[in-house]
Design a protein around this motif. Sequence first.
Motif, PDB file in Angstrom:
ATOM      1  N   MET A  69     -15.974 -10.205 -68.514  1.00  0.00           N
ATOM      2  CA  MET A  69     -16.254 -10.526 -67.121  1.00  0.00           C
ATOM      3  C   MET A  69     -15.437 -11.718 -66.644  1.00  0.00           C
ATOM      4  O   MET A  69     -15.168 -11.856 -65.448  1.00  0.00           O
ATOM      5  N   HIS A  70     -15.038 -12.591 -67.563  1.00  0.00           N
ATOM      6  CA  HIS A  70     -14.223 -13.759 -67.216  1.00  0.00           C
ATOM      7  C   HIS A  70     -12.736 -13.451 -67.265  1.00  0.00           C
ATOM      8  O   HIS A  70     -11.977 -13.923 -66.413  1.00  0.00           O
ATOM      9  N   ASP A  88     -12.738 -19.997 -50.169  1.00  0.00           N
ATOM     10  CA  ASP A  88     -13.870 -19.136 -50.496  1.00  0.00           C
ATOM     11  C   ASP A  88     -13.877 -18.712 -51.970  1.00  0.00           C
ATOM     12  O   ASP A  88     -14.735 -17.946 -52.387  1.00  0.00           O
ATOM     13  N   GLU A  89     -12.932 -19.228 -52.770  1.00  0.00           N
ATOM     14  CA  GLU A  89     -12.908 -18.950 -54.201  1.00  0.00           C
ATOM     15  C   GLU A  89     -13.199 -20.195 -55.029  1.00  0.00           C
ATOM     16  O   GLU A  89     -13.045 -20.190 -56.249  1.00  0.00           O
ATOM     17  N   TRP A  90     -13.666 -21.259 -54.374  1.00  0.00           N
ATOM     18  CA  TRP A  90     -13.954 -22.500 -55.098  1.00  0.00           C
ATOM     19  C   TRP A  90     -15.296 -22.402 -55.819  1.00  0.00           C
ATOM     20  O   TRP A  90     -16.320 -22.113 -55.197  1.00  0.00           O
ATOM     21  N   PRO A  91     -15.332 -22.657 -57.132  1.00  0.00           N
ATOM     22  CA  PRO A  91     -16.628 -22.842 -57.804  1.00  0.00           C
ATOM     23  C   PRO A  91     -17.272 -24.142 -57.311  1.00  0.00           C
ATOM     24  O   PRO A  91     -16.595 -25.021 -56.762  1.00  0.00           O
ATOM     25  N   ASP A  92     -18.568 -24.278 -57.521  1.00  0.00           N
ATOM     26  CA  ASP A  92     -19.299 -25.452 -57.045  1.00  0.00           C
ATOM     27  C   ASP A  92     -19.096 -26.611 -58.013  1.00  0.00           C
ATOM     28  O   ASP A  92     -19.754 -26.696 -59.052  1.00  0.00           O
ATOM     29  N   SER A  93     -18.209 -27.511 -57.662  1.00  0.00           N
ATOM     30  CA  SER A  93     -17.884 -28.638 -58.539  1.00  0.00           C
ATOM     31  C   SER A  93     -19.050 -29.609 -58.674  1.00  0.00           C
ATOM     32  O   SER A  93     -19.165 -30.301 -59.695  1.00  0.00           O
ATOM     33  N   THR A  94     -19.930 -29.686 -57.674  1.00  0.00           N
ATOM     34  CA  THR A  94     -21.017 -30.660 -57.722  1.00  0.00           C
ATOM     35  C   THR A  94     -21.956 -30.417 -58.897  1.00  0.00           C
ATOM     36  O   THR A  94     -22.625 -31.348 -59.359  1.00  0.00           O
ATOM     37  N   VAL A  95     -22.029 -29.173 -59.381  1.00  0.00           N
ATOM     38  CA  VAL A  95     -22.887 -28.851 -60.524  1.00  0.00           C
ATOM     39  C   VAL A  95     -22.104 -28.885 -61.832  1.00  0.00           C
ATOM     40  O   VAL A  95     -22.452 -29.600 -62.772  1.00  0.00           O
ATOM     41  N   PRO A 134     -16.820 -17.334 -57.139  1.00  0.00           N
ATOM     42  CA  PRO A 134     -17.775 -16.386 -56.540  1.00  0.00           C
ATOM     43  C   PRO A 134     -17.655 -14.960 -57.058  1.00  0.00           C
ATOM     44  O   PRO A 134     -17.900 -14.013 -56.315  1.00  0.00           O
ATOM     45  N   TYR A 135     -17.284 -14.778 -58.322  1.00  0.00           N
ATOM     46  CA  TYR A 135     -17.058 -13.444 -58.873  1.00  0.00           C
ATOM     47  C   TYR A 135     -18.055 -13.155 -59.991  1.00  0.00           C
ATOM     48  O   TYR A 135     -18.471 -14.062 -60.720  1.00  0.00           O
ATOM     49  N   THR A 136     -18.425 -11.875 -60.141  1.00  0.00           N
ATOM     50  CA  THR A 136     -19.084 -11.422 -61.359  1.00  0.00           C
ATOM     51  C   THR A 136     -18.041 -10.936 -62.357  1.00  0.00           C
ATOM     52  O   THR A 136     -18.165 -11.193 -63.552  1.00  0.00           O
ATOM     53  N   VAL A 137     -17.032 -10.229 -61.899  1.00  0.00           N
ATOM     54  CA  VAL A 137     -15.861  -9.901 -62.715  1.00  0.00           C
ATOM     55  C   VAL A 137     -14.711 -10.687 -62.105  1.00  0.00           C
ATOM     56  O   VAL A 137     -14.296 -10.411 -60.977  1.00  0.00           O
ATOM     57  N   TYR A 138     -14.210 -11.653 -62.836  1.00  0.00           N
ATOM     58  CA  TYR A 138     -13.340 -12.668 -62.267  1.00  0.00           C
ATOM     59  C   TYR A 138     -12.119 -12.068 -61.576  1.00  0.00           C
ATOM     60  O   TYR A 138     -11.337 -11.316 -62.167  1.00  0.00           O
ATOM     61  N   ALA A 178     -21.361 -11.357 -54.243  1.00  0.00           N
ATOM     62  CA  ALA A 178     -22.020 -10.835 -53.045  1.00  0.00           C
ATOM     63  C   ALA A 178     -21.904  -9.319 -52.940  1.00  0.00           C
ATOM     64  O   ALA A 178     -22.749  -8.667 -52.316  1.00  0.00           O
ATOM     65  N   GLU A 179     -20.879  -8.735 -53.577  1.00  0.00           N
ATOM     66  CA  GLU A 179     -20.689  -7.285 -53.553  1.00  0.00           C
ATOM     67  C   GLU A 179     -21.414  -6.590 -54.702  1.00  0.00           C
ATOM     68  O   GLU A 179     -21.441  -5.362 -54.761  1.00  0.00           O
ATOM     69  N   SER A 180     -21.979  -7.346 -55.625  1.00  0.00           N
ATOM     70  CA  SER A 180     -22.575  -6.790 -56.832  1.00  0.00           C
ATOM     71  C   SER A 180     -24.074  -6.575 -56.720  1.00  0.00           C
ATOM     72  O   SER A 180     -24.686  -5.969 -57.593  1.00  0.00           O
TER      73      SER A 180
END
Length: 472
Positions: free
Chosen positions: A154-155, A316-323, A388-392, A398-400
């Motif tokens: 998936m990654h 819109d492809e940025w992971p959440d860096s704050t976490v 924002p991906y389940t399969v990178y 959101a589509e999954s």
Amino acid sequence: MFDGYDPVNLARFQFAFTVSAHIVFPAFTIGLAAYLAVLEGLWLSTGKPVYMDTFKYWVKIFAVVFGMGVVSGIVMSYQFGTNWSVFSDRTGPVLGPLMGYEVLTAFFLEAGFLGIMLFGQKKVGNGLHFFATCVVALGTLFSAFWILSANSWMHTPAGYGVNADGQFVPNDWWAVIFNPSFPYRLVHMVLAAFLTTAFVVGGVGAFHLLQNRYNASARTMFSMALWMATLVAPVQIFAGDAHGLNTLEYQPAKVAAMEGHFETNADHPMPLTLFGVPDMQAAKTKYAVEIPYLGSLILTHSLDGVVKGLKAFPRDEWPDSTVIFWTFRVMVGIGFAMLGLGLWSLWKRFRGTLYESDWLQRAMILMSPAGFVAVLCGWVTTEMGRQPYTVYGLLRTAESHSPIGAPAVGASLVAFVVVYFLLFGAGTFYILRLMGRAPSPYEADTPHQPTRTAGITPAPSLGRRGAADPAA
């Protein structure tokens, strides 16, 4: 009650909650099964009763943890159908067989030999019993192999095609299974499981040493656990570095988010940000405490290596860096703390005071849950960093999602939280009760014992801190 909530986020939180409750059990059983196999092997080869005493102490705990791991894992498979049906449909031809292979290998081995391991020693003899213990340990490793292969795909998806229905289909099973991130992820996770178990075992041994420093099983637990920390913690750090280089190659946005790195260092070396507060809206890390050059050196093994910042990728492809900025640092910090404790114990061994150091024993007790924290932080970093991906790069989260509303997802989430806290809270309490009981000799309950080493006699019964028990 949940009207107005985003069903996708609720489903994500539900899966995060259940997988977090589950992952701590396999992380423990993988290491504990291997530890039991080593203990029984040492007993057979040396004849020293302390190894079988320690084996029988931990095998009860293993049985409870194993059962809780199985129960907590079953739930997640249902969520693929209820909350993530589109994901299941699109990835089923690839991920479905990988999950099936886990059942055909890991579960069959574990189910076939677990009963012999737990209850069969008096009936099958030492050799077959030891074989069963080794097979159970092998089964836990097979389980990790297939689950991590599926997750790694998936990654870093590889060896696939897309059919007319939009499904991912395998073109090359070797490429699917041994996808680019899988070897690094497997090594990193298995070593994490071994270290997690070592610190639990060492913490229990340390607790009982503080009560009675001459308890033979407690000494064995404490010593073996600290050898594991001393030898494996540095290997894990190098494995983590190799995994990081692989992630930088295939998921550079994840690395940028982990480092709180927004700007690409095209004309200067990248500093290492030790601490700071990533601000996704302002696209900068505030209050950053940095070490010049070290970021480039660690991430690229070059003093002037270029590392892309988050601004190099679509917003819109940025992971959440704050976490993941913080979860990554907690994981790394725990890894170095484990290394430090291992080196401390090595110094105590050299001076011959390993079992007399109260402060070392207290530190081991304090660190005993650290492996679980590190595993959870590593898992959060890995999975949130894929967003924002389940399969990178191929299938967005959101589509999954299944076409269901927030109230349905929220209601099941509440049910999971309540049931999990009641069920697994009670199980955890029982495990802690088992750990709180001092190890005691089990020789009379062990059939067909090998010849004991000459000259070994049982230690006298001792009270708190080694004082002789007048009732002995």
